[in-house]
Design a protein around this motif. Structure first.
Motif, PDB file in Angstrom:
ATOM      1  N   ASP A  43       0.836  -1.206   0.000  1.00 61.90           N
ATOM      2  CA  ASP A  43       0.000   0.000   0.000  1.00 61.90           C
ATOM      3  C   ASP A  43       0.872   1.258   0.000  1.00 61.90           C
ATOM      4  OD1 ASP A  43      -2.343  -1.462  -0.075  1.00 61.90           O
ATOM      5  OD2 ASP A  43      -2.784  -1.219   2.070  1.00 61.90           O
ATOM      6  N   GLN A  44       1.948   1.251   0.795  1.00 64.61           N
ATOM      7  CA  GLN A  44       2.866   2.391   0.808  1.00 64.61           C
ATOM      8  C   GLN A  44       3.568   2.544  -0.538  1.00 64.61           C
ATOM      9  OE1 GLN A  44       3.908   4.953   2.891  1.00 64.61           O
ATOM     10  NE2 GLN A  44       1.956   4.425   3.848  1.00 64.61           N
ATOM     11  N   LEU A  45       3.987   1.428  -1.107  1.00 64.72           N
ATOM     12  CA  LEU A  45       4.667   1.454  -2.398  1.00 64.72           C
ATOM     13  C   LEU A  45       3.761   2.030  -3.484  1.00 64.72           C
ATOM     14  CD1 LEU A  45       7.352   0.549  -3.775  1.00 64.72           C
ATOM     15  CD2 LEU A  45       6.184  -1.583  -4.318  1.00 64.72           C
ATOM     16  N   THR A  46       2.525   1.557  -3.540  1.00 64.35           N
ATOM     17  CA  THR A  46       1.605   2.044  -4.579  1.00 64.35           C
ATOM     18  C   THR A  46       1.188   3.491  -4.337  1.00 64.35           C
ATOM     19  OG1 THR A  46      -0.326   1.121  -3.422  1.00 64.35           O
ATOM     20  CG2 THR A  46       0.721  -0.259  -5.103  1.00 64.35           C
ATOM     21  N   PHE A  47       1.153   3.915  -3.083  1.00 64.62           N
ATOM     22  CA  PHE A  47       0.816   5.301  -2.765  1.00 64.62           C
ATOM     23  C   PHE A  47       1.939   6.240  -3.189  1.00 64.62           C
ATOM     24  CE2 PHE A  47       1.104   8.856   0.270  1.00 64.62           C
ATOM     25  CZ  PHE A  47      -0.091   9.499  -0.009  1.00 64.62           C
ATOM     26  N   ARG A  48       3.161   5.861  -2.867  1.00 64.73           N
ATOM     27  CA  ARG A  48       4.307   6.734  -3.149  1.00 64.73           C
ATOM     28  C   ARG A  48       4.790   6.657  -4.600  1.00 64.73           C
ATOM     29  NH1 ARG A  48       6.852   8.625   1.618  1.00 64.73           N
ATOM     30  NH2 ARG A  48       5.953   7.684   3.475  1.00 64.73           N
ATOM     31  N   PHE A  49       4.625   5.505  -5.216  1.00 64.64           N
ATOM     32  CA  PHE A  49       5.119   5.296  -6.579  1.00 64.64           C
ATOM     33  C   PHE A  49       4.001   4.683  -7.420  1.00 64.64           C
ATOM     34  CE2 PHE A  49       8.638   4.815  -3.583  1.00 64.64           C
ATOM     35  CZ  PHE A  49       9.489   5.819  -4.028  1.00 64.64           C
ATOM     36  N   PRO A  50       3.194   5.506  -8.095  1.00 58.38           N
ATOM     37  CA  PRO A  50       2.040   5.011  -8.845  1.00 58.38           C
ATOM     38  C   PRO A  50       2.366   4.023  -9.974  1.00 58.38           C
ATOM     39  CG  PRO A  50       1.906   7.389  -8.550  1.00 58.38           C
ATOM     40  CD  PRO A  50       3.269   6.966  -8.088  1.00 58.38           C
ATOM     41  N   SER A  51       3.629   3.903 -10.343  1.00 55.74           N
ATOM     42  CA  SER A  51       3.993   2.896 -11.355  1.00 55.74           C
ATOM     43  C   SER A  51       3.794   1.483 -10.813  1.00 55.74           C
ATOM     44  CB  SER A  51       5.435   3.070 -11.804  1.00 55.74           C
ATOM     45  OG  SER A  51       5.575   4.274 -12.527  1.00 55.74           O
ATOM     46  N   TRP A  52       3.772   1.351  -9.488  1.00 53.63           N
ATOM     47  CA  TRP A  52       3.483   0.066  -8.853  1.00 53.63           C
ATOM     48  C   TRP A  52       1.973  -0.014  -8.648  1.00 53.63           C
ATOM     49  CZ3 TRP A  52       6.653  -3.948  -8.159  1.00 53.63           C
ATOM     50  CH2 TRP A  52       8.031  -3.708  -8.222  1.00 53.63           C
ATOM     51  N   GLN A  53       1.392  -1.148  -8.980  1.00 56.87           N
ATOM     52  CA  GLN A  53      -0.051  -1.342  -8.841  1.00 56.87           C
ATOM     53  C   GLN A  53      -0.348  -2.732  -8.310  1.00 56.87           C
ATOM     54  OE1 GLN A  53      -1.775  -0.657 -12.688  1.00 56.87           O
ATOM     55  NE2 GLN A  53      -1.176   1.484 -12.739  1.00 56.87           N
ATOM     56  N   TRP A  54      -1.343  -2.807  -7.433  1.00 56.10           N
ATOM     57  CA  TRP A  54      -1.836  -4.101  -6.969  1.00 56.10           C
ATOM     58  C   TRP A  54      -2.579  -4.779  -8.097  1.00 56.10           C
ATOM     59  CZ3 TRP A  54      -0.241  -6.539  -2.912  1.00 56.10           C
ATOM     60  CH2 TRP A  54       0.127  -5.862  -1.753  1.00 56.10           C
ATOM     61  N   GLN A  55      -2.507  -6.088  -8.156  1.00 59.70           N
ATOM     62  CA  GLN A  55      -3.220  -6.855  -9.174  1.00 59.70           C
ATOM     63  C   GLN A  55      -3.888  -8.067  -8.528  1.00 59.70           C
ATOM     64  OE1 GLN A  55      -3.489  -5.977 -12.476  1.00 59.70           O
ATOM     65  NE2 GLN A  55      -2.403  -4.125 -11.864  1.00 59.70           N
ATOM     66  N   PRO A  56      -5.049  -8.444  -9.038  1.00 56.15           N
ATOM     67  CA  PRO A  56      -5.671  -9.699  -8.591  1.00 56.15           C
ATOM     68  C   PRO A  56      -5.027 -10.872  -9.327  1.00 56.15           C
ATOM     69  CG  PRO A  56      -7.040  -8.637 -10.228  1.00 56.15           C
ATOM     70  CD  PRO A  56      -5.877  -7.703  -9.980  1.00 56.15           C
ATOM     71  N   ALA A  57      -5.260 -12.064  -8.834  1.00 49.60           N
ATOM     72  CA  ALA A  57      -4.787 -13.256  -9.539  1.00 49.60           C
ATOM     73  C   ALA A  57      -5.547 -13.374 -10.854  1.00 49.60           C
ATOM     74  CB  ALA A  57      -5.005 -14.497  -8.682  1.00 49.60           C
ATOM     75  N   LYS A  58      -4.889 -13.833 -11.895  1.00 54.01           N
ATOM     76  CA  LYS A  58      -5.546 -13.971 -13.200  1.00 54.01           C
ATOM     77  C   LYS A  58      -6.597 -15.070 -13.187  1.00 54.01           C
ATOM     78  CE  LYS A  58      -1.943 -11.950 -16.004  1.00 54.01           C
ATOM     79  NZ  LYS A  58      -2.454 -10.625 -15.920  1.00 54.01           N
ATOM     80  N   GLU A  59      -6.411 -16.057 -12.320  1.00 52.55           N
ATOM     81  CA  GLU A  59      -7.376 -17.149 -12.177  1.00 52.55           C
ATOM     82  C   GLU A  59      -7.602 -17.372 -10.691  1.00 52.55           C
ATOM     83  OE1 GLU A  59      -6.003 -20.671 -14.166  1.00 52.55           O
ATOM     84  OE2 GLU A  59      -5.176 -19.514 -15.817  1.00 52.55           O
ATOM     85  N   ALA A  60      -8.823 -17.714 -10.321  1.00 49.71           N
ATOM     86  CA  ALA A  60      -9.144 -17.945  -8.911  1.00 49.71           C
ATOM     87  C   ALA A  60      -8.256 -19.026  -8.302  1.00 49.71           C
ATOM     88  CB  ALA A  60     -10.618 -18.309  -8.762  1.00 49.71           C
ATOM     89  N   SER A  61      -7.882 -20.018  -9.096  1.00 47.90           N
ATOM     90  CA  SER A  61      -7.050 -21.115  -8.578  1.00 47.90           C
ATOM     91  C   SER A  61      -5.638 -20.648  -8.219  1.00 47.90           C
ATOM     92  CB  SER A  61      -6.978 -22.249  -9.594  1.00 47.90           C
ATOM     93  OG  SER A  61      -6.328 -21.802 -10.775  1.00 47.90           O
ATOM     94  N   LEU A  62      -5.223 -19.496  -8.730  1.00 45.26           N
ATOM     95  CA  LEU A  62      -3.884 -18.975  -8.453  1.00 45.26           C
ATOM     96  C   LEU A  62      -3.852 -18.044  -7.237  1.00 45.26           C
ATOM     97  CD1 LEU A  62      -2.758 -18.181 -12.108  1.00 45.26           C
ATOM     98  CD2 LEU A  62      -2.187 -20.189 -10.731  1.00 45.26           C
TER      99      LEU A  62
END
Length: 110
Positions: A43-62
């Motif tokens: 959360d700190q990384l994405t707040f301070r550096f918008p080039s970093w973004q959280w992502q969901p898993a591409k498949e529920a099994s992952l």
């Protein structure tokens, strides 16, 4: 490369099921984070550096159950690059195999 990566994933799955998810901080001793520490750091990384973004898993099994669905991994986007891939053609060669994380090993030809 792919077999080694798949085996590594299976090993990590088994290790996590046996060892469990850490609930107490061990960052200083082992360099590992609890899920809550990982999310807070991300959360700190994405707040301070918008080039970093959280992502969901591409498949529920992952997806892993100990992380929020929308915060399964961090991705760096729009990284500046001084050279385009097409400019590197013929200047690099693929070295046999991949590293421990499954990425191709590339070496300069000169």
């Amino acid at each position: 490369g792919t077999l080694k990566h798949t085996l590594g994933d299976k090993f990590r799955d088994v290790w996590n099921s046996v060892s469990g998810v850490p609930t107490e901080t061990q960052f200083v001793q082992k360099g590992t984070l609890t899920p809550a520490e990982f999310v807070a750091a991300g959360d700190q990384l994405t707040f301070r550096f918008p080039s970093w973004q959280w992502q969901p898993a591409k498949e529920a099994s992952l997806a892993v159950s100990w992380l929020p669905e929308d915060k399964q991994f961090l991705q760096f986007k729009r990284a500046p690059c001084r050279q385009r891939v097409k400019d590197l053609e013929g200047k690099c060669e693929l070295v046999e195999g991949a590293d421990d994380d499954g990425f191709a090993v590339v070496a300069s030809k000169g």
